[in-house]
Design a protein around this motif. Sequence first.
Motif, PDB file in Angstrom:
ATOM      1  N   GLY A  82       0.703  -1.262   0.156  1.00 49.28           N
ATOM      2  CA  GLY A  82      -0.035   0.052   0.145  1.00 49.28           C
ATOM      3  C   GLY A  82       0.783   1.355  -0.081  1.00 49.28           C
ATOM      4  O   GLY A  82       0.485   2.227  -0.770  1.00 49.28           O
ATOM      5  N   THR A 114       2.103   1.656  -3.365  1.00 51.84           N
ATOM      6  CA  THR A 114       0.959   2.193  -4.413  1.00 51.84           C
ATOM      7  C   THR A 114       0.829   3.628  -4.216  1.00 51.84           C
ATOM      8  O   THR A 114       0.616   4.431  -5.337  1.00 51.84           O
ATOM      9  CB  THR A 114      -0.196   1.191  -4.198  1.00 51.84           C
ATOM     10  OG1 THR A 114       0.032   0.037  -4.557  1.00 51.84           O
ATOM     11  CG2 THR A 114      -1.243   1.778  -5.028  1.00 51.84           C
ATOM     12  N   ALA A 120      -1.067  -4.176  -9.219  1.00 51.21           N
ATOM     13  CA  ALA A 120      -1.619  -4.004  -7.826  1.00 51.21           C
ATOM     14  C   ALA A 120      -2.984  -3.791  -7.542  1.00 51.21           C
ATOM     15  O   ALA A 120      -3.765  -4.679  -6.852  1.00 51.21           O
ATOM     16  CB  ALA A 120      -1.042  -2.575  -7.068  1.00 51.21           C
ATOM     17  N   ASP A 141      -5.503  -4.286  -4.272  1.00 52.20           N
ATOM     18  CA  ASP A 141      -5.142  -3.039  -3.665  1.00 52.20           C
ATOM     19  C   ASP A 141      -6.294  -2.425  -3.914  1.00 52.20           C
ATOM     20  O   ASP A 141      -6.894  -2.171  -4.376  1.00 52.20           O
ATOM     21  CB  ASP A 141      -3.865  -2.493  -4.343  1.00 52.20           C
ATOM     22  CG  ASP A 141      -3.017  -1.434  -3.380  1.00 52.20           C
ATOM     23  OD1 ASP A 141      -3.836  -0.388  -3.217  1.00 52.20           O
ATOM     24  OD2 ASP A 141      -2.031  -1.576  -3.257  1.00 52.20           O
TER      25      ASP A 141
END
Length: 448
Positions: free
Chosen positions: A191, A194, A251, A256
């Motif tokens: 995370g 990202t 992702a 995600d």
Amino acid sequence: MSISVQPLVPDALAARCREFAEIIVHRLADPDLMQQALIACEQNAANEFLWGGVSLLAGETGSALTFRYAARALPDAAEYWTDLAHQRLAAVVRSTHDTPVEEPGMAGGTAGLALALADFAADDSRYAPALASLDAQLAAQIADLPPGHTTAGDGVSFDSYDAVAGLSGVLAHLASTPSGREQDGVARAAGLLTAELAALSGARTAEGRPSWYVPPRHYPLDSYREAFPHGYVNLGLAHGVPGILSALALALVGGDRTPRLAETVRRIADYVLSVSFEDEWGRNWPTGVPLDPAGAEQPTGLAPARASWCYGAPGIACALLNAADALGDPDLRATAVDAFEAVLRRFDARGHIPSATVCHGAAGLVVMCAEFARRTGSDKARTSLVSLTEHLLTHCDPSLLLGVQDLEQPGVLLDSPGILTGADGVALALWAVSTSVEPRWTRALLIA
């Protein structure tokens, strides 16, 4: 024991691919031949020749992974190759006890070693504890990065965010890890990456330049200054914006939940398309977009990049395909397919790829073409895969030390091992089209 083959190319061509991949891998396993090859590379390389250590793309981790694929592709000798793969991987892991891996990147860092371990663990659960430990180490390295470090200054060095050494490559591995590992910080680390890459894609410097632009002080070669005297936006899958796009798309597919991640993927895909141009075969891209002295982008009148994984339309088309799948967008998927088919039309017209290897040669095009053939059903990809594979085999010669060479630059051929620019990658590419072995290793290249 016989292999159950489902080749993407005709049987006779598949047999030739398997035969030569076996020749290559036996050369790679021969310590005397490897020593001769490495000495020759050090003597003949125009630039510094880098090999060894924990590097996945140019070192012993990559060799271990290649031998693991040999065990799958050569079942009659599976025990031999499995043992050799384990020995190589175990030696790499032991070496990290004395020399810890400090960098998280894919090429020579923790992410590359973790990706190899994940591939081993997919077939043998005994590797799972070591993988969990390494992923936890990788998560800790990511947690130690200063927040917003890629957007903190005036421009960025592409190796801070790229697929090879930077955050995009690390995210590619973390996005593929099994869910339910939050206790190791893996989900949190993914995370963080990202969010960092998403912020980089939408930010501007204080002077108004895009935050992902590369200023001249970060150029790896002085020759970049002639083409990009005031900085540029890199458009290679290996080192540029398409790598960010592909990593974020992977992702998103991996679950995600970063807010507005789909919007970010859409925005970057739109940007990538906006800096393309049309030639007589279809959509194409330059190496990068130069900035003028005031920091404005100048995307017109640029020469096309070479057609390769690292730079050019093939790698960019793969990033767009990943984005299309992440967004569930059939129009973007059709655009990605058309862009890759344009690559194949150019190959039909020109008919020669001077290098054999994955990074900037025929092996990379073969692997990417196979991906489009499998995932999109493109008739052009399936048809062209035959001619591309035959072309790759023209570079293979049993009289060479490792069976194939890397064209480092015009006039400089190296007997190089390695996945990215060497014989390991050629063997893996040949198996990718001639056997039923899933080429999971392409995640390291952000292809799939």
